[in-house]
Design an enzyme around this catalytic site. Structure first.
Site, short mmCIF file in Angstrom:
data_model
loop_
_atom_site.label_atom_id
_atom_site.label_comp_id
_atom_site.label_asym_id
_atom_site.label_seq_id
_atom_site.Cartn_x
_atom_site.Cartn_y
_atom_site.Cartn_z
N CYS A 192 0.83 -1.20 0.00
CA CYS A 192 0.00 0.00 0.00
C CYS A 192 0.87 1.26 0.00
O CYS A 192 1.51 1.57 -1.00
CB CYS A 192 -0.97 -0.04 1.18
SG CYS A 192 -2.34 1.14 1.05
N HIS A 302 -3.67 -5.51 1.16
CA HIS A 302 -2.94 -5.79 2.40
C HIS A 302 -2.95 -7.29 2.71
O HIS A 302 -3.88 -7.79 3.35
CB HIS A 302 -3.58 -5.04 3.57
CG HIS A 302 -3.32 -3.58 3.58
ND1 HIS A 302 -2.35 -3.00 4.36
CD2 HIS A 302 -3.90 -2.57 2.89
CE1 HIS A 302 -2.34 -1.68 4.17
NE2 HIS A 302 -3.29 -1.40 3.28
N GLU A 304 -1.26 -8.87 4.92
CA GLU A 304 -1.14 -9.12 6.36
C GLU A 304 -2.49 -9.13 7.05
O GLU A 304 -2.61 -9.57 8.20
CB GLU A 304 -0.22 -8.07 7.01
CG GLU A 304 -0.82 -6.70 7.24
CD GLU A 304 -0.80 -5.80 6.02
OE1 GLU A 304 -1.06 -4.58 6.16
OE2 GLU A 304 -0.50 -6.30 4.91
#
Length: 332
Positions: A192, A302, A304
């Site tokens: 990002c 994202h 994660e």
């Protein structure tokens, strides 16, 4: 005979009478024994007679601050351990916080670059440690990445996104060390805002501008793997469709005429390209790119935030496991 009207009864100061009633108190009325004499500053009020000291409220001390040797300060809070700081010691160098054991070199370390305004560094550390990797927070003022085998630039709003996303972070002292690491063939990943910083630094081609609809996007999206030849996709299959959360306002990727190696494209759940499946208007529905060597990659979604079932998807593990595998593949 002259009649005498009795004065109205005095209203106690601490009664429930209205302000208007209290204002009618006789001017010569004594304030009462529960008020200190005028000018006596030793009293603390009616509960603390004159001559006694008013107890002072102690200001709660802030949590202690501890730092690791990379210079990042992490505020200690109850139940929260600073990543990489004192006390963050596992029973085995290969053991993650979830108790998993991996057969990997315990010397390998992932540096997570943190700028002022970065807000996903702990999420990234949690995700990699869930995979059994070792992480270390690295403050943007550091000038050396000695002992670091690969770096991740996480999401957030580096320097408040002033001027242009990533434009100020690109000049942080640590970026010279990141460029050196990339030149050595070490893995470098931007997520990002980190993707935006890598583009501004010239480590990745193209750039990112405001989303097509000029709205912040915060929802899961589908991305299709285009190539397994990068640190981001080596554990994935070509054509595989992954579900990853997207959180950005300036995620509209443009090539600027540069040659681009596309790693992921936005699609629908079936892996079909369409304008409706392109959430931010990115050129060619590009969601992730890599440099020519494949050791530097960036993506807008994202991963994660998609590593455990309660997050709604575990597809992010495939991308992060690719990064960990790339660390182990780099010659010492």
């Amino acid at each position: 005979m002259r009649s005498v009207t009795a004065p109205p009864p005095a209203i106690p100061r601490h009664s429930s009478a209205s302000p208007a009633d209290r204002s009618r108190t006789a001017p010569d009325e004594s304030p009462g024994d529960d008020y200190p004499p005028a000018g006596d500053c030793r009293s603390g009020g009616r509960h603390h007679p004159a001559g006694t000291r008013r107890p002072r409220l102690r200001r709660r001390r802030r949590g202690s601050r501890q730092s690791n040797h990379r210079g990042v300060f992490a505020r200690a809070r109850p139940g929260v351990r600073a990543v990489g700081g004192a006390g963050h010691v596992r029973e085995d160098a290969r053991q993650s916080r979830h108790g998993e054991l991996r057969d990997r070199d315990p010397r390998l370390s992932i540096g997570i670059i943190t700028f002022p305004g970065t807000n996903c560094e702990r999420d990234v550390a949690y995700a990699f440690e869930a995979l059994g990797a070792d992480t270390e927070q690295v403050w943007h003022r550091e000038t050396s990445l000695d002992g670091i085998d690969g770096v991740v630039l996480p999401g957030g709003f580096a320097h408040g996104d002033y001027l242009r996303t990533g434009a100020i972070a690109r000049f942080s002292p640590v970026m010279a060390a990141v460029e050196k690491l990339a030149a050595e063939g070490r893995p470098v990943l931007g997520i990002c805002n980190g993707f935006q910083v890598l583009c501004e630094a010239g480590l990745l081609p193209g750039g990112l501008i405001a989303n097509r609809d000029l709205r912040f996007i915060c929802r899961p999206v589908h991305v299709r793997v285009q190539s397994p030849d990068s640190i981001l996709t080596r554990a994935a299959r070509p054509g595989q469709v992954l579900t990853i959360p997207l959180n950005s306002y300036e995620g509209n990727y443009i090539t600027g005429g540069d040659a681009v190696r596309v790693m992921l494209r936005y699609t629908d759940a079936a892996g079909t390209l369409s304008d409706a499946a392109n959430p931010n208007g990115s050129e060619g529905a590009i969601a992730a790119v890599a440099n020519t060597a494949g050791n530097v990659a960036g993506l807008m979604p994202h991963p994660e935030r998609a590593i455990e079932d309660f997050m709604g998807s575990t597809d992010g593990r495939i991308l992060l496991e690719s990064f960990v595998a790339s660390l182990e593949a780099v010659p010492a």
